[in-house]
Design a protein around this motif. Sequence first.
Motif, PDB file in Angstrom:
ATOM      1  N   ARG A  35      -1.996   3.463  -1.469  1.00 11.11           N
ATOM      2  CA  ARG A  35      -2.002   5.344  -1.756  1.00 11.11           C
ATOM      3  C   ARG A  35      -1.427   5.694  -2.963  1.00 11.11           C
ATOM      4  NH1 ARG A  35      -2.223   7.776   2.890  1.00 11.11           N
ATOM      5  NH2 ARG A  35       0.149   8.749   2.065  1.00 11.11           N
ATOM      6  N   TYR A  36      -2.376   4.765  -3.897  1.00 13.18           N
ATOM      7  CA  TYR A  36      -2.229   5.194  -5.454  1.00 13.18           C
ATOM      8  C   TYR A  36      -2.953   6.120  -5.350  1.00 13.18           C
ATOM      9  CZ  TYR A  36      -2.703   5.120 -10.402  1.00 13.18           C
ATOM     10  OH  TYR A  36      -2.418   4.962 -11.595  1.00 13.18           O
ATOM     11  N   ASP A  37      -4.641   6.888  -5.012  1.00 13.24           N
ATOM     12  CA  ASP A  37      -4.989   7.956  -5.212  1.00 13.24           C
ATOM     13  C   ASP A  37      -4.614   8.624  -4.774  1.00 13.24           C
ATOM     14  OD1 ASP A  37      -7.114   6.090  -7.176  1.00 13.24           O
ATOM     15  OD2 ASP A  37      -8.288   6.005  -5.295  1.00 13.24           O
ATOM     16  N   VAL A  38      -3.739   8.753  -3.957  1.00 16.18           N
ATOM     17  CA  VAL A  38      -2.858   9.979  -2.893  1.00 16.18           C
ATOM     18  C   VAL A  38      -1.787  10.687  -3.936  1.00 16.18           C
ATOM     19  CG1 VAL A  38      -1.908  10.741  -0.711  1.00 16.18           C
ATOM     20  CG2 VAL A  38      -4.190   9.934  -0.726  1.00 16.18           C
ATOM     21  N   MET A  39      -1.338   9.388  -4.269  1.00 18.47           N
ATOM     22  CA  MET A  39       0.291  10.252  -5.007  1.00 18.47           C
ATOM     23  C   MET A  39      -0.583  10.144  -6.596  1.00 18.47           C
ATOM     24  SD  MET A  39       2.909   9.348  -3.845  1.00 18.47           S
ATOM     25  CE  MET A  39       3.650   8.860  -5.224  1.00 18.47           C
ATOM     26  N   ASN A  40      -1.090  10.170  -6.646  1.00 19.45           N
ATOM     27  CA  ASN A  40      -1.525  10.823  -7.914  1.00 19.45           C
ATOM     28  C   ASN A  40      -2.393  12.006  -8.000  1.00 19.45           C
ATOM     29  OD1 ASN A  40      -1.428   8.568 -10.199  1.00 19.45           O
ATOM     30  ND2 ASN A  40      -3.854   8.238  -9.742  1.00 19.45           N
ATOM     31  N   ASP A  41      -2.621  12.755  -6.883  1.00 21.17           N
ATOM     32  CA  ASP A  41      -3.412  14.488  -6.549  1.00 21.17           C
ATOM     33  C   ASP A  41      -1.779  14.839  -6.057  1.00 21.17           C
ATOM     34  OD1 ASP A  41      -6.065  13.431  -7.146  1.00 21.17           O
ATOM     35  OD2 ASP A  41      -6.043  13.315  -4.743  1.00 21.17           O
ATOM     36  N   LEU A  42      -0.925  14.450  -5.708  1.00 17.85           N
ATOM     37  CA  LEU A  42       0.233  14.947  -4.461  1.00 17.85           C
ATOM     38  C   LEU A  42       1.443  15.103  -6.298  1.00 17.85           C
ATOM     39  CD1 LEU A  42       1.316  12.903  -1.367  1.00 17.85           C
ATOM     40  CD2 LEU A  42       0.477  15.411  -2.420  1.00 17.85           C
ATOM     41  N   MET A  43       0.775  14.355  -7.400  1.00 16.15           N
ATOM     42  CA  MET A  43       2.406  14.359  -8.544  1.00 16.15           C
ATOM     43  C   MET A  43       1.774  14.984  -9.372  1.00 16.15           C
ATOM     44  SD  MET A  43       3.295  10.244  -9.694  1.00 16.15           S
ATOM     45  CE  MET A  43       2.093   9.610  -9.481  1.00 16.15           C
ATOM     46  N   GLY A  73      -8.040   0.177 -11.977  1.00 13.87           N
ATOM     47  CA  GLY A  73      -7.390   0.214 -10.380  1.00 13.87           C
ATOM     48  C   GLY A  73      -9.188   0.626  -9.621  1.00 13.87           C
ATOM     49  N   THR A  74      -8.837   1.530  -9.411  1.00 16.91           N
ATOM     50  CA  THR A  74      -9.860   2.117  -7.436  1.00 16.91           C
ATOM     51  C   THR A  74     -11.566   2.628  -8.046  1.00 16.91           C
ATOM     52  OG1 THR A  74      -8.839   4.092  -7.793  1.00 16.91           O
ATOM     53  CG2 THR A  74      -8.262   2.707  -6.871  1.00 16.91           C
ATOM     54  N   GLY A  75     -11.399   2.387  -9.529  1.00 15.73           N
ATOM     55  CA  GLY A  75     -12.815   2.491  -9.956  1.00 15.73           C
ATOM     56  C   GLY A  75     -13.114   3.964 -10.599  1.00 15.73           C
ATOM     57  N   ASP A  76     -12.291   5.521 -10.841  1.00 14.57           N
ATOM     58  CA  ASP A  76     -12.978   6.497 -10.514  1.00 14.57           C
ATOM     59  C   ASP A  76     -13.846   6.796 -11.805  1.00 14.57           C
ATOM     60  OD1 ASP A  76     -10.610   6.629 -12.520  1.00 14.57           O
ATOM     61  OD2 ASP A  76      -9.641   7.881 -10.880  1.00 14.57           O
ATOM     62  N   ILE A 108      -5.123  -5.876 -14.047  1.00 12.76           N
ATOM     63  CA  ILE A 108      -4.474  -7.577 -13.605  1.00 12.76           C
ATOM     64  C   ILE A 108      -4.756  -7.527 -11.977  1.00 12.76           C
ATOM     65  CG2 ILE A 108      -2.136  -5.999 -14.126  1.00 12.76           C
ATOM     66  CD1 ILE A 108      -2.104  -8.948 -15.638  1.00 12.76           C
ATOM     67  N   ASN A 109      -4.037  -5.869 -11.505  1.00 10.57           N
ATOM     68  CA  ASN A 109      -3.611  -6.103  -9.794  1.00 10.57           C
ATOM     69  C   ASN A 109      -5.124  -5.989  -8.996  1.00 10.57           C
ATOM     70  OD1 ASN A 109      -2.728  -4.243  -7.418  1.00 10.57           O
ATOM     71  ND2 ASN A 109      -0.836  -5.100  -8.572  1.00 10.57           N
ATOM     72  N   ALA A 110      -4.749  -7.036  -8.440  1.00 10.69           N
ATOM     73  CA  ALA A 110      -6.302  -7.732  -7.992  1.00 10.69           C
ATOM     74  C   ALA A 110      -6.091  -6.427  -6.042  1.00 10.69           C
ATOM     75  CB  ALA A 110      -6.233  -8.673  -6.934  1.00 10.69           C
ATOM     76  N   GLU A 111      -4.562  -5.807  -5.600  1.00  6.06           N
ATOM     77  CA  GLU A 111      -4.652  -5.285  -4.496  1.00  6.06           C
ATOM     78  C   GLU A 111      -5.297  -3.546  -5.152  1.00  6.06           C
ATOM     79  OE1 GLU A 111      -3.676  -5.230  -1.874  1.00  6.06           O
ATOM     80  OE2 GLU A 111      -3.444  -8.003  -2.129  1.00  6.06           O
ATOM     81  N   MET A 112      -5.070  -3.125  -6.359  1.00  7.17           N
ATOM     82  CA  MET A 112      -5.464  -1.891  -6.817  1.00  7.17           C
ATOM     83  C   MET A 112      -6.944  -2.367  -6.509  1.00  7.17           C
ATOM     84  SD  MET A 112      -3.192  -0.127  -7.233  1.00  7.17           S
ATOM     85  CE  MET A 112      -3.988   1.326  -8.701  1.00  7.17           C
ATOM     86  N   ILE A 117     -12.582  -1.329  -3.920  1.00  8.91           N
ATOM     87  CA  ILE A 117     -13.850  -1.671  -3.194  1.00  8.91           C
ATOM     88  C   ILE A 117     -13.715  -1.095  -1.572  1.00  8.91           C
ATOM     89  CG2 ILE A 117     -14.281  -3.771  -2.093  1.00  8.91           C
ATOM     90  CD1 ILE A 117     -13.581  -4.999  -4.123  1.00  8.91           C
ATOM     91  N   GLU A 118     -12.504  -1.183  -0.967  1.00  3.84           N
ATOM     92  CA  GLU A 118     -12.336  -0.355  -0.087  1.00  3.84           C
ATOM     93  C   GLU A 118     -12.652   0.921   0.222  1.00  3.84           C
ATOM     94  OE1 GLU A 118      -8.291  -0.471   1.652  1.00  3.84           O
ATOM     95  OE2 GLU A 118      -8.633  -2.939   2.591  1.00  3.84           O
ATOM     96  N   ALA A 119     -12.622   1.647  -0.673  1.00  4.18           N
ATOM     97  CA  ALA A 119     -12.939   3.314  -1.306  1.00  4.18           C
ATOM     98  C   ALA A 119     -14.589   3.169  -1.101  1.00  4.18           C
ATOM     99  CB  ALA A 119     -12.378   3.681  -2.036  1.00  4.18           C
ATOM    100  N   ASP A 120     -14.926   2.107  -1.773  1.00  2.00           N
ATOM    101  CA  ASP A 120     -16.278   2.559  -2.451  1.00  2.00           C
ATOM    102  C   ASP A 120     -17.240   2.604  -0.953  1.00  2.00           C
ATOM    103  OD1 ASP A 120     -16.400   2.800  -4.730  1.00  2.00           O
ATOM    104  OD2 ASP A 120     -16.298   0.914  -5.264  1.00  2.00           O
ATOM    105  N   GLY A 121     -16.356   1.180   0.500  1.00  2.58           N
ATOM    106  CA  GLY A 121     -17.140   1.330   1.798  1.00  2.58           C
ATOM    107  C   GLY A 121     -18.730   0.207   1.537  1.00  2.58           C
ATOM    108  N   ALA A 122     -19.597   1.018   1.715  1.00  2.00           N
ATOM    109  CA  ALA A 122     -21.030   0.828   1.779  1.00  2.00           C
ATOM    110  C   ALA A 122     -21.168   1.074   0.506  1.00  2.00           C
ATOM    111  CB  ALA A 122     -22.100   1.340   3.267  1.00  2.00           C
ATOM    112  N   ASP A 123     -21.079   2.389   0.240  1.00  2.63           N
ATOM    113  CA  ASP A 123     -21.513   2.583  -1.278  1.00  2.63           C
ATOM    114  C   ASP A 123     -21.665   2.287  -2.100  1.00  2.63           C
ATOM    115  OD1 ASP A 123     -22.705   4.582   0.381  1.00  2.63           O
ATOM    116  OD2 ASP A 123     -20.886   6.498   0.059  1.00  2.63           O
TER     117      ASP A 123
END
Length: 262
Positions: A35-43, A73-76, A108-112, A117-123
């Motif tokens: 929920r990291y990216d969603v939380m960044n938008d909300l915060m 993290g998620t790579g933005d 350092i955090n594999a989950e991030m 990777i999940e956000a990238d999907g096929a892209d």
Amino acid sequence: MKENQDAETSFGFRKVPAAEKAGLVRGVFDSVAGRYDVMNDLMSGGVHRIWKSTMLDRMASQPGERLIDVAGGTGDIARGFLKRADERRRAGIDEGAHAATRASICDINAEMLYAGIEADGADVDPRLSRVCGDGEKLPFADASADAYSIAFGIRNVTDIDAALREARRVLRPGGRFFCLEFSHPITETLQKMYDAYSFNVIPWLGEHVADDRDAYQYLVESIRKFPAQDAFAAQIKAAGFARVRFENFTGGVAALHMAARL
């Protein structure tokens, strides 16, 4: 040796053994990765995207360059770096640069990383690599990058000075350093408003959106423990960087520090 074993550092407002901080931080981001990216938008009400866009403007990526994005993290940031280099190429700027632009996300955090990777999907962009590694001991060769970036991550490392020295080590001569981080508002009124929002709203959002109030309580506290703009600039200079400067965003709620490795 005993002194290092007994060393303490801050984890939010708590003092913890320095050897334990990385594991504690890892636990925070394991919990909130999905929920990291969603939380960044909300915060931030989406303002963090404007800050990051401005950071990418200042980075001015060129075709053929390599970026190391630490705590990426998620790579933005890494994806934005590649996109802007591509835009320069399509616009006919730097047409002579034939080598592929590359970006390496190190976290350092594999989950991030998995969340990215999940956000990238096929892209999935083949020029984008992901490495699970420590910002204080980067798994990259000396002088192997044209640009180094870290966005909202340096306050989470155990030894900031060590991370800055590693940033300089992996940059080529002439390489560019960029650090975007929450900072200290420049007026007392803004600081009071920011404190009221941070300590009341952000942990509440963490509890109800990310299902982890404690993680976001830590994030708020870690921001308050981070050095002020001038003090952090002095740390960057002490790590061997030149042309150190910073730019305040939203009245100092965040700041972008920039420097060069000569």
